[in-house]
Scaffold this motif. Structure first.
Motif, PDB file in Angstrom:
ATOM      1  N   LEU A 190      48.118  54.441  24.032  1.00 20.57           N
ATOM      2  CA  LEU A 190      49.003  55.013  25.050  1.00 20.57           C
ATOM      3  C   LEU A 190      50.253  55.633  24.435  1.00 20.57           C
ATOM      4  CD1 LEU A 190      49.564  55.427  28.067  1.00 20.57           C
ATOM      5  CD2 LEU A 190      50.641  53.173  28.096  1.00 20.57           C
ATOM      6  N   ALA A 191      50.798  55.010  23.397  1.00 20.57           N
ATOM      7  CA  ALA A 191      52.016  55.531  22.762  1.00 20.57           C
ATOM      8  C   ALA A 191      51.768  56.907  22.155  1.00 20.57           C
ATOM      9  CB  ALA A 191      52.504  54.557  21.694  1.00 20.57           C
ATOM     10  N   LEU A 241      40.840  71.039  19.073  1.00 22.37           N
ATOM     11  CA  LEU A 241      42.052  70.357  18.630  1.00 22.37           C
ATOM     12  C   LEU A 241      41.806  68.852  18.512  1.00 22.37           C
ATOM     13  CD1 LEU A 241      44.872  72.148  20.689  1.00 22.37           C
ATOM     14  CD2 LEU A 241      44.347  72.428  18.258  1.00 22.37           C
ATOM     15  N   ALA A 242      41.058  68.294  19.470  1.00 24.56           N
ATOM     16  CA  ALA A 242      40.766  66.859  19.430  1.00 24.56           C
ATOM     17  C   ALA A 242      39.942  66.504  18.197  1.00 24.56           C
ATOM     18  CB  ALA A 242      40.021  66.444  20.700  1.00 24.56           C
ATOM     19  N   TYR A 243      38.966  67.335  17.879  1.00 20.17           N
ATOM     20  CA  TYR A 243      38.139  67.105  16.689  1.00 20.17           C
ATOM     21  C   TYR A 243      39.010  67.146  15.428  1.00 20.17           C
ATOM     22  CZ  TYR A 243      34.529  67.782  13.134  1.00 20.17           C
ATOM     23  OH  TYR A 243      33.732  67.644  12.020  1.00 20.17           O
ATOM     24  N   GLY A 244      39.943  68.101  15.394  1.00 23.64           N
ATOM     25  CA  GLY A 244      40.857  68.182  14.251  1.00 23.64           C
ATOM     26  C   GLY A 244      41.749  66.947  14.148  1.00 23.64           C
ATOM     27  N   LEU A 245      42.169  66.413  15.295  1.00 29.84           N
ATOM     28  CA  LEU A 245      43.010  65.201  15.297  1.00 29.84           C
ATOM     29  C   LEU A 245      42.251  64.001  14.744  1.00 29.84           C
ATOM     30  CD1 LEU A 245      45.009  65.196  18.670  1.00 29.84           C
ATOM     31  CD2 LEU A 245      45.908  65.419  16.356  1.00 29.84           C
ATOM     32  N   VAL A 246      40.972  63.891  15.110  1.00 25.44           N
ATOM     33  CA  VAL A 246      40.159  62.778  14.611  1.00 25.44           C
ATOM     34  C   VAL A 246      40.079  62.833  13.095  1.00 25.44           C
ATOM     35  CG1 VAL A 246      37.834  61.788  14.567  1.00 25.44           C
ATOM     36  CG2 VAL A 246      38.823  62.542  16.729  1.00 25.44           C
ATOM     37  N   LYS A 247      39.860  64.034  12.554  1.00 23.03           N
ATOM     38  CA  LYS A 247      39.719  64.194  11.108  1.00 23.03           C
ATOM     39  C   LYS A 247      41.046  64.039  10.367  1.00 23.03           C
ATOM     40  CE  LYS A 247      35.301  65.011  11.048  1.00 23.03           C
ATOM     41  NZ  LYS A 247      34.387  64.019  10.433  1.00 23.03           N
ATOM     42  N   ALA A 248      42.101  64.662  10.896  1.00 19.77           N
ATOM     43  CA  ALA A 248      43.383  64.665  10.179  1.00 19.77           C
ATOM     44  C   ALA A 248      44.262  63.468  10.512  1.00 19.77           C
ATOM     45  CB  ALA A 248      44.143  65.961  10.496  1.00 19.77           C
ATOM     46  N   GLY A 249      44.145  62.970  11.757  1.00 24.38           N
ATOM     47  CA  GLY A 249      45.045  61.902  12.184  1.00 24.38           C
ATOM     48  C   GLY A 249      44.453  60.516  12.125  1.00 24.38           C
ATOM     49  N   HIS A 250      43.140  60.439  11.863  1.00 25.39           N
ATOM     50  CA  HIS A 250      42.462  59.146  11.779  1.00 25.39           C
ATOM     51  C   HIS A 250      42.681  58.311  13.049  1.00 25.39           C
ATOM     52  CE1 HIS A 250      41.899  60.336   7.672  1.00 25.39           C
ATOM     53  NE2 HIS A 250      43.192  60.248   7.399  1.00 25.39           N
ATOM     54  N   ILE A 251      42.525  58.960  14.201  1.00 27.45           N
ATOM     55  CA  ILE A 251      42.631  58.255  15.473  1.00 27.45           C
ATOM     56  C   ILE A 251      41.287  58.363  16.189  1.00 27.45           C
ATOM     57  CG2 ILE A 251      45.118  58.602  15.728  1.00 27.45           C
ATOM     58  CD1 ILE A 251      44.603  60.914  17.553  1.00 27.45           C
ATOM     59  N   MET A 303      59.747  56.996  19.762  1.00 24.82           N
ATOM     60  CA  MET A 303      58.442  57.645  19.624  1.00 24.82           C
ATOM     61  C   MET A 303      58.172  58.111  18.196  1.00 24.82           C
ATOM     62  SD  MET A 303      57.934  59.917  23.063  1.00 24.82           S
ATOM     63  CE  MET A 303      57.716  59.141  24.666  1.00 24.82           C
ATOM     64  N   LEU A 304      59.231  58.360  17.466  1.00 23.42           N
ATOM     65  CA  LEU A 304      59.065  58.903  16.120  1.00 23.42           C
ATOM     66  C   LEU A 304      58.706  57.839  15.095  1.00 23.42           C
ATOM     67  CD1 LEU A 304      61.924  61.565  16.046  1.00 23.42           C
ATOM     68  CD2 LEU A 304      59.580  61.766  16.870  1.00 23.42           C
ATOM     69  N   VAL A 305      58.572  56.577  15.522  1.00 23.01           N
ATOM     70  CA  VAL A 305      58.132  55.527  14.601  1.00 23.01           C
ATOM     71  C   VAL A 305      56.605  55.450  14.558  1.00 23.01           C
ATOM     72  CG1 VAL A 305      60.227  54.202  15.023  1.00 23.01           C
ATOM     73  CG2 VAL A 305      58.177  53.680  16.349  1.00 23.01           C
ATOM     74  N   LEU A 306      55.937  56.376  15.241  1.00 26.36           N
ATOM     75  CA  LEU A 306      54.476  56.381  15.243  1.00 26.36           C
ATOM     76  C   LEU A 306      53.895  56.695  13.872  1.00 26.36           C
ATOM     77  CD1 LEU A 306      53.844  58.261  18.612  1.00 26.36           C
ATOM     78  CD2 LEU A 306      53.341  55.865  18.140  1.00 26.36           C
ATOM     79  N   GLY A 307      54.683  57.269  13.020  1.00 20.91           N
ATOM     80  CA  GLY A 307      54.198  57.655  11.701  1.00 20.91           C
ATOM     81  C   GLY A 307      54.346  59.146  11.494  1.00 20.91           C
ATOM     82  N   LYS A 308      54.672  59.535  10.277  1.00 22.55           N
ATOM     83  CA  LYS A 308      54.939  60.941   9.963  1.00 22.55           C
ATOM     84  C   LYS A 308      53.751  61.833  10.285  1.00 22.55           C
ATOM     85  CE  LYS A 308      56.599  63.877   6.185  1.00 22.55           C
ATOM     86  NZ  LYS A 308      56.988  63.900   4.747  1.00 22.55           N
ATOM     87  N   ARG A 309      52.549  61.362   9.961  1.00 23.81           N
ATOM     88  CA  ARG A 309      51.345  62.173  10.192  1.00 23.81           C
ATOM     89  C   ARG A 309      51.160  62.473  11.682  1.00 23.81           C
ATOM     90  NH1 ARG A 309      46.300  62.616   7.348  1.00 23.81           N
ATOM     91  NH2 ARG A 309      47.075  61.105   5.849  1.00 23.81           N
TER      92      ARG A 309
END
Length: 350
Positions: free
Chosen positions: A139-140, A100-110, A250-256
């Motif tokens: 942290l957010a 899941l973390a690997y998918g977040l890096v690719k899809a969420g650009h974090i 919290m929902l101002v973090l961005g739609k993605r």
């Protein structure tokens, strides 16, 4: 004065939630009703809703006592085999969290550090505290992911299991003769929290009273059963607190990021439900017991739900305690070492 008014609003909204959930015959109304209605009301009520963590802590003490009184010691007869099962299931969920973390890096650009901290299936407060200590972890985002996980699992699993629930105990009837004993037990349980904090026990407001009552049972001390009305109040205190964790800010973090938080939680929940089904087939536990035992929710919430819907509290509590220890002893130290490796690499030390 403003906080008192805000707490009054939360209490009214919570009681409305209890009434609606009871009216619709939905599960665990005293926990899920306040949770759902406080959560939703934050997006419509302009006043900041306030519910102190001390109320949640009081509720945890009461629930810890109740769960401790439900403990069955015959469970430990099969402990050798169960340790292997619990270890393998926790390794599996840790590996799935890495995916899941690997998918977040690719899809969420974090960053990878943030993504891995977002997907660790540990306790909300412990993971957020870990994220605060580390550099370059958002942290957010971490807080949002874990709040969504807790709320989705606590709301979703009881609704999923509603048809399979046997119906939990209502607690004892109120009796003036046992009132003094109950007050004494609550005072001693509150004192045990101080000891638990000194010993750095995870979730001390829940686990310390639970271990205290189990110890008293081993020593053949009789403890007054917690009245049903007091359990309801404790559930409301917890539900209202969890409901106000997900704030509109919290929902101002961005739609993605918002959508990825929901998606990863659903995938994690489906994975643990699959583990629960396997556990049911292997050990012959009920579906409710198996799913609550493997769910990536909190120890306190899952044990409370087990008690409320008639699952085996002992099995659920032991499985959840093992997961917390697995995260504390193995996962978090490995994650900390990985974060240190990333920091050293980025600063050119290796």
């Amino acid at each position: 004065m403003r906080n008192i008014q805000s707490m009054g609003i939360v209490l009214v909204v919570s009681l409305l939630g209890v009434w609606i959930f009871n009216l619709l015959h939905l599960p665990v109304p005293w926990l899920l009703g306040p949770l759902f209605f406080v959560l939703i009301s934050q997006f419509f009520i302009k006043t900041h809703l306030y519910w102190p963590s001390s109320f949640r802590n009081i509720g945890l003490i009461v629930i810890g006592i109740s769960v401790g009184q439900s403990f069955q010691f015959h469970f430990f007869e099969n402990m050798g085999r169960l340790i292997g099962i619990m270890l393998s299931m926790n390794v599996m969920i840790a590996l799935f969290s890495l995916l899941l973390a690997y998918g977040l890096v690719k899809a969420g650009h974090i960053s990878l550090k943030t993504a891995m901290t977002c997907t660790v299936p540990g306790g909300l407060s412990q993971i957020v505290a870990f994220a605060e200590e580390e550099k370059e972890i958002d942290l957010a985002v971490v807080t949002y992911f874990h709040v969504v996980r807790v709320i989705t699992i606590v709301l979703g699993i009881p609704l999923l299991l509603h048809a399979h629930a046997a119906g939990g105990g209502k607690g004892a009837d109120f009796s003036l003769s046992s009132f003094a004993e109950l007050v004494l037990l609550l005072v001693v349980a509150a004192g045990s929290v101080w000891v638990g904090k000194k010993l750095k026990i995870p979730v001390p407001y829940f686990l310390s009273p639970l271990l205290l009552v189990i110890g008293m049972q081993i020593l053949s001390f009789e403890t007054p059963e917690v009245p049903g009305g007091l359990l309801h109040i404790a559930q409301l205190m917890m539900g209202a607190y969890i409901g106000q964790l997900l704030t509109p800010k919290m929902l101002v973090l961005g739609k993605r990021i918002v959508l990825l938080g929901v998606a990863t939680t659903i995938l994690l929940m489906l994975f643990t439900i699959g583990q629960g089904w396997i556990l049911m087939k292997m050990m012959g536990y009920s579906l409710a017991t198996s799913i609550l035992g493997t769910a990536a929710g909190g120890l306190d919430q899952m044990s409370l739900l087990a008690s409320a819907i008639g699952a085996d509290v002992t099995i659920v509590t032991i499985f959840q305690m093992f997961r917390i220890l697995f995260v504390f002893i193995i996962v978090l130290p490995l994650l900390k070492a990985f974060c240190r490796h990333i920091d050293e690499r980025d600063t050119g030390r290796i």
